[in-house]
Write a protein that holds these residues in place. Structure first.
Motif, PDB file in Angstrom:
ATOM      1  N   ARG A   6       0.864  -1.188   0.000  1.00 56.05           N
ATOM      2  CA  ARG A   6       0.000   0.000   0.000  1.00 56.05           C
ATOM      3  C   ARG A   6       0.893   1.227   0.000  1.00 56.05           C
ATOM      4  O   ARG A   6       1.980   1.227   0.574  1.00 56.05           O
ATOM      5  N   PHE A   8       1.156   5.617   0.380  1.00 56.44           N
ATOM      6  CA  PHE A   8       0.548   6.780   1.018  1.00 56.44           C
ATOM      7  C   PHE A   8       1.393   8.025   0.758  1.00 56.44           C
ATOM      8  O   PHE A   8       2.620   7.939   0.653  1.00 56.44           O
ATOM      9  N   HIS A  98       5.730  -3.497  11.442  1.00 62.39           N
ATOM     10  CA  HIS A  98       5.965  -3.251  10.027  1.00 62.39           C
ATOM     11  C   HIS A  98       7.081  -2.223   9.808  1.00 62.39           C
ATOM     12  O   HIS A  98       7.383  -1.429  10.693  1.00 62.39           O
ATOM     13  N   PHE A 100       7.959   0.845   7.216  1.00 62.36           N
ATOM     14  CA  PHE A 100       7.557   1.738   6.133  1.00 62.36           C
ATOM     15  C   PHE A 100       8.806   2.140   5.366  1.00 62.36           C
ATOM     16  O   PHE A 100       9.837   2.485   5.978  1.00 62.36           O
ATOM     17  N   ILE A 117       4.201   0.343   2.378  1.00 62.87           N
ATOM     18  CA  ILE A 117       4.265  -0.701   3.391  1.00 62.87           C
ATOM     19  C   ILE A 117       3.902  -2.018   2.722  1.00 62.87           C
ATOM     20  O   ILE A 117       2.933  -2.082   1.960  1.00 62.87           O
ATOM     21  N   THR A 125      -3.981  -5.522   8.982  1.00 66.65           N
ATOM     22  CA  THR A 125      -4.028  -4.193   9.585  1.00 66.65           C
ATOM     23  C   THR A 125      -2.628  -3.776  10.025  1.00 66.65           C
ATOM     24  O   THR A 125      -1.751  -4.620  10.214  1.00 66.65           O
ATOM     25  N   GLU A 127      -0.370  -0.255  12.092  1.00 65.97           N
ATOM     26  CA  GLU A 127      -0.401   1.014  12.809  1.00 65.97           C
ATOM     27  C   GLU A 127      -0.073   2.153  11.846  1.00 65.97           C
ATOM     28  O   GLU A 127       0.875   2.066  11.073  1.00 65.97           O
ATOM     29  N   LYS A 128      -0.878   3.230  11.900  1.00 67.14           N
ATOM     30  CA  LYS A 128      -0.679   4.371  11.007  1.00 67.14           C
ATOM     31  C   LYS A 128      -0.077   5.537  11.785  1.00 67.14           C
ATOM     32  O   LYS A 128      -0.735   6.124  12.636  1.00 67.14           O
ATOM     33  N   SER A 130       1.422   9.351  12.637  1.00 67.42           N
ATOM     34  CA  SER A 130       0.806  10.670  12.423  1.00 67.42           C
ATOM     35  C   SER A 130       1.255  11.344  11.126  1.00 67.42           C
ATOM     36  O   SER A 130       0.529  12.163  10.574  1.00 67.42           O
ATOM     37  N   LEU A 132       1.624   9.913   8.259  1.00 70.14           N
ATOM     38  CA  LEU A 132       1.054   9.226   7.099  1.00 70.14           C
ATOM     39  C   LEU A 132      -0.163   9.993   6.591  1.00 70.14           C
ATOM     40  O   LEU A 132      -1.066  10.311   7.351  1.00 70.14           O
ATOM     41  N   GLU A 135      -4.046   7.797   1.241  1.00 65.19           N
ATOM     42  CA  GLU A 135      -3.631   6.593   0.528  1.00 65.19           C
ATOM     43  C   GLU A 135      -3.728   6.822  -0.981  1.00 65.19           C
ATOM     44  O   GLU A 135      -4.714   7.383  -1.476  1.00 65.19           O
TER      45      GLU A 135
END
Length: 155
Positions: A6, A8, A98, A100, A117, A125, A127-128, A130, A132, A135
């Protein structure tokens, strides 16, 4: 191997303070057609040849094959690439379980910063952080192969 990824946009550069790795990347495309992109890359002190297939319907998954090659061979292959080389710095940031990979682009794509990622499934799922932003996984304009032919500065 199937790559599930994915993408972003980035809100700010605060990710740089937590990056555990940083490498300069120069890359070009021997073929930029979506059905089979063939990429040559110099990443730090290493060379790579990568072949990617077309994305699936969701835009999240596609076939990817990568092989490390000698740096001198990568430099020679870069001379054969299509116009529009990609020049960027990749920062790697661990968030939760994960990593990034955040690419800060230069040259014709100056001003663009994208985070990617890789996931083990399309529904996994994560963790995102701040920093990021929106998408852009489904927007083909953010593929490096697209950026090499249609630079960000021309949008």
């Amino acid at each position: 191997m199937i790559e599930i990824e994915r993408k972003f946009l980035i809100k700010n550069d605060s990710f740089k303070t937590t990056a555990f790795l940083q490498n300069h990347i120069a890359q070009g495309y021997l073929s930029s057609v979506p059905e089979r992109t063939v990429r040559v890359r110099l990443k730090g002190e290493n060379g790579f040849l990568t072949i990617k297939g077309i994305s699936n319907e969701s835009g999240l998954s596609r076939f990817e094959w990568e092989k490390e090659i000698p740096v001198d061979e990568a430099k020679e292959l870069l001379k054969l690439c299509e116009k529009g080389a990609i020049d960027k710095t990749r920062f790697e940031v661990k968030i939760g379980n994960h990593v990034f990979e955040i690419d800060e682009f230069y040259g014709e794509n100056e001003g663009l910063t994208i985070a990617e990622i890789e996931l083990s499934s399309e529904t996994e799922t994560f963790e995102k952080p701040s920093w990021l932003g929106a998408e852009v996984t489904h927007d083909k304009r953010y593929y490096n192969s697209y950026l090499s032919n249609n630079p960000y500065k021309n949008w």
